[in-house]
Structures are given as C-alpha cells and as structure tokens.
Design a protein around this motif. Structure first.
Motif, PDB file in Angstrom:
ATOM      1  N   VAL A 146      34.694  30.576  50.125  1.00  0.00           N
ATOM      2  CA  VAL A 146      33.296  30.507  50.549  1.00  0.00           C
ATOM      3  C   VAL A 146      32.581  31.825  50.290  1.00  0.00           C
ATOM      4  CG1 VAL A 146      31.758  30.220  52.532  1.00  0.00           C
ATOM      5  CG2 VAL A 146      33.723  28.703  52.248  1.00  0.00           C
ATOM      6  N   CYS A 147      33.268  32.946  50.531  1.00  0.00           N
ATOM      7  CA  CYS A 147      32.575  34.227  50.334  1.00  0.00           C
ATOM      8  C   CYS A 147      32.330  34.485  48.852  1.00  0.00           C
ATOM      9  CB  CYS A 147      33.326  35.374  51.003  1.00  0.00           C
ATOM     10  SG  CYS A 147      34.664  36.059  50.066  1.00  0.00           S
ATOM     11  N   ARG A 148      33.225  34.004  47.992  1.00  0.00           N
ATOM     12  CA  ARG A 148      32.970  34.130  46.559  1.00  0.00           C
ATOM     13  C   ARG A 148      31.785  33.268  46.145  1.00  0.00           C
ATOM     14  NH1 ARG A 148      39.406  34.150  44.940  1.00  0.00           N
ATOM     15  NH2 ARG A 148      39.709  36.413  45.221  1.00  0.00           N
ATOM     16  N   GLN A 149      31.653  32.108  46.768  1.00  0.00           N
ATOM     17  CA  GLN A 149      30.464  31.288  46.527  1.00  0.00           C
ATOM     18  C   GLN A 149      29.213  32.029  46.994  1.00  0.00           C
ATOM     19  OE1 GLN A 149      31.264  27.667  48.664  1.00  0.00           O
ATOM     20  NE2 GLN A 149      32.484  26.758  47.017  1.00  0.00           N
ATOM     21  N   ALA A 150      29.355  32.746  48.123  1.00  0.00           N
ATOM     22  CA  ALA A 150      28.207  33.504  48.638  1.00  0.00           C
ATOM     23  C   ALA A 150      27.780  34.584  47.656  1.00  0.00           C
ATOM     24  CB  ALA A 150      28.566  34.125  49.990  1.00  0.00           C
ATOM     25  N   VAL A 151      28.740  35.238  47.013  1.00  0.00           N
ATOM     26  CA  VAL A 151      28.413  36.250  46.002  1.00  0.00           C
ATOM     27  C   VAL A 151      27.654  35.603  44.851  1.00  0.00           C
ATOM     28  CG1 VAL A 151      29.357  37.851  44.294  1.00  0.00           C
ATOM     29  CG2 VAL A 151      30.352  37.761  46.591  1.00  0.00           C
ATOM     30  N   ASP A 152      28.159  34.474  44.365  1.00  0.00           N
ATOM     31  CA  ASP A 152      27.532  33.805  43.223  1.00  0.00           C
ATOM     32  C   ASP A 152      26.131  33.284  43.555  1.00  0.00           C
ATOM     33  OD1 ASP A 152      29.800  34.272  41.733  1.00  0.00           O
ATOM     34  OD2 ASP A 152      30.690  32.305  42.128  1.00  0.00           O
TER      35      ASP A 152
END
Length: 292
Positions: free
Chosen positions: A91-97
C-alpha cells in the motif's frame, strides 16, 4: 457525534458517525465521518477495525481526492499495527506512485522505509531514508523523520559512524528545539556506541540545555530514547533518561506515562520493589486526576 465523543459516549458517537457515513451523499461529510471512526479505532487499540475503515474510505474516494494521500498512509499505519507487513509495504508503494506532489512522495517514501525497518530490511530501509534525507528540498519535519530512521537502521546494522553522519545532516538544518531534541537524543546513542567522549559530552550538554528551555518537548524525547534503550537491553540507560524526564516540569498525564515506562525499566533490572513504587505513584496520580 462529536459532543457524544467528547462526553465519553463512545458507542453513541460511533453509531452517529456510522449513520453519517452510510446516509450522507456529500463526499466531504462521508470522508470526515469515516476518518473519525478510524481514529476512534486507533484510540481503542483496534487495528483490524481501523484497517477496515481506512479501506472503506479509500474505496469511496477518487484517486486524486485531497484526502487520499493521508488515507493511504493511515491505512499503512493500521496494517503495521495489525502486523500485516507485506500488505503495508504494498500500500505504501502505491502511495508513492499515486502521490500528487513531491512533498507527498517524500512523506510516502519515509512511510515505506518505516515498514521496511519494521520488517528488519535494514539495507532497503536505510537506502529509502537516505534518499529523502539527502534531498535538500525535503521539508524539515520529514527530513527529521528520515534522519532518525537512517540512524536507527544504521545502529541496528552496527554502523554507529553512519548513524552519526545521518544525524549530522539533520542537525545542520534543524534549528528549533522540537527538531533538534530528538536528533540530539539519537546522536547521543551513536556517540556512546563510538565511545566519542568529547563529542558525547557536548551533545548531552546541548540536549540538557534545550530540555530546560522546552520541557514540553524534551520529556517525549527522553521517553522515546528510553524505550529504544530498553529495546536494546540497556535498562540502566533507560532508567537514567526517564529520571531526567521526571525532573522536568511536565503535566500529570505525561508524568504518569514516564512513571509507567520507568516501572518497566526497573522490572528489566530486577528491581521489583522499586518498580512497584513507580506503579503505585501512577495509581495515586490517577486518583488525584480523574482525567487519567
């Protein structure tokens, strides 16, 4: 709902927030109600309910909605609280993207580094923290978090020199006590590991001077440093730090938190009677202050 919550009627407040979330067609009100429900789940130490609510909020928002970045990071925190590390990282990688601007990108990267750190991925976490720390456009609050994270991962990897270097970058930019105190507390840990006597004494001197100037900030820095000392098995150092916190002019609730941590540190040291005395002090504070 807010009146009920302030009055301690938590079940009634939850029911009213739920009604707003289910029946209101205005996005702003629905978002607010779900945020309040999720915050209450955090306050009640119910991470699973928090995860469910943050997911519900995210699914009801368009990706570009202003509340989406914070909601994603709140979901990450809830997932970590539920020990769901792999999904938190996803989820946090999605937040970065999905971050709409560079500031949100940096904040999301620090969140990812915290997940990596929690999972013991020291190298990955260190690289992520360092990328944010070395970006001169990083806002001071995010930069401090990145410096502290980089130092923690360095110490966990038995690299105190690198920890001290990361904190040095932070201190070079930090001017306010609210930012310098936690950095100094971490620098002191690194310098102890390096057995750097002169620099260590200078860091302790500055920390103690700032603590006198800003006790409302310093007590928490002492408390967090003590918790880190306990986690690495140094109960003596934790006890010393907590004693310094108790010498500050702090509020009753803050004093109670410090005493609880000190009781735990004394138990770590095998000092059962002394620990019991600290816990009894907390109970007396609670009797004297019904807000506790």
């Amino acid at each position: 709902a807010e009146v009920a919550r302030a009055g301690g009627e938590r079940q009634r407040a939850r029911a009213m927030y739920r009604q707003v979330a289910d029946q209101n067609t205005t996005t702003a009100w629905r978002v607010r109600a779900l945020q309040e429900l999720a915050d209450m789940a955090t306050e009640d130490n119910e991470p699973e309910r928090g995860v469910t609510l943050w997911r519900e909020l995210l699914t009801s928002l368009p990706p570009s909605h202003p509340a989406a970045p914070d909601a994603r990071l709140s979901l990450v925190a809830a997932l970590m609280g539920n020990n769901n590390i792999e999904e938190a990282l996803r989820v946090c990688r999605q937040a970065v993207d999905a971050a709409p601007n560079p500031a949100d990108v940096r904040t999301s990267r620090v969140a990812c580094a915290e997940v990596e750190e929690r999972d013991g991925r020291w190298t990955e976490a260190s690289n992520t923290y360092s990328a944010v720390l070395n970006d001169t456009d990083t806002p001071i609050e995010v930069m401090v978090d990145a410096a502290l994270g980089a130092a923690r991962t360095a110490l966990a990897s038995s690299a105190p020199e690198e920890a001290n270097r990361a904190i040095g970058i932070g201190l070079a930019r930090a001017e306010d006590p609210v930012h310098r105190l936690p950095l100094l507390a971490m620098r002191i840990q690194a310098l102890r590991a390096l057995d750097a006597g002169t620099d260590l004494r200078a860091a302790i001197f500055e920390r103690d001077n700032l603590a006198e100037q800003a006790p409302e900030i310093a007590w928490l820095a002492f408390l967090e440093s003590a918790g880190q000392a306990r986690s690495r098995g140094d109960a003596d150092m934790a006890s010393e730090l907590l004693g310094r916190a108790l010498n500050l002019p702090i509020a009753t609730e803050q004093r109670a938190r410090v005493l609880v941590e000190l009781g735990g540190a004394l138990l770590d040291m095998g000092q059962v009677d002394a620990a019991a005395d600290r816990f009894e002090q907390v109970l007396k504070l609670a009797d004297d202050d019904p807000i506790l």
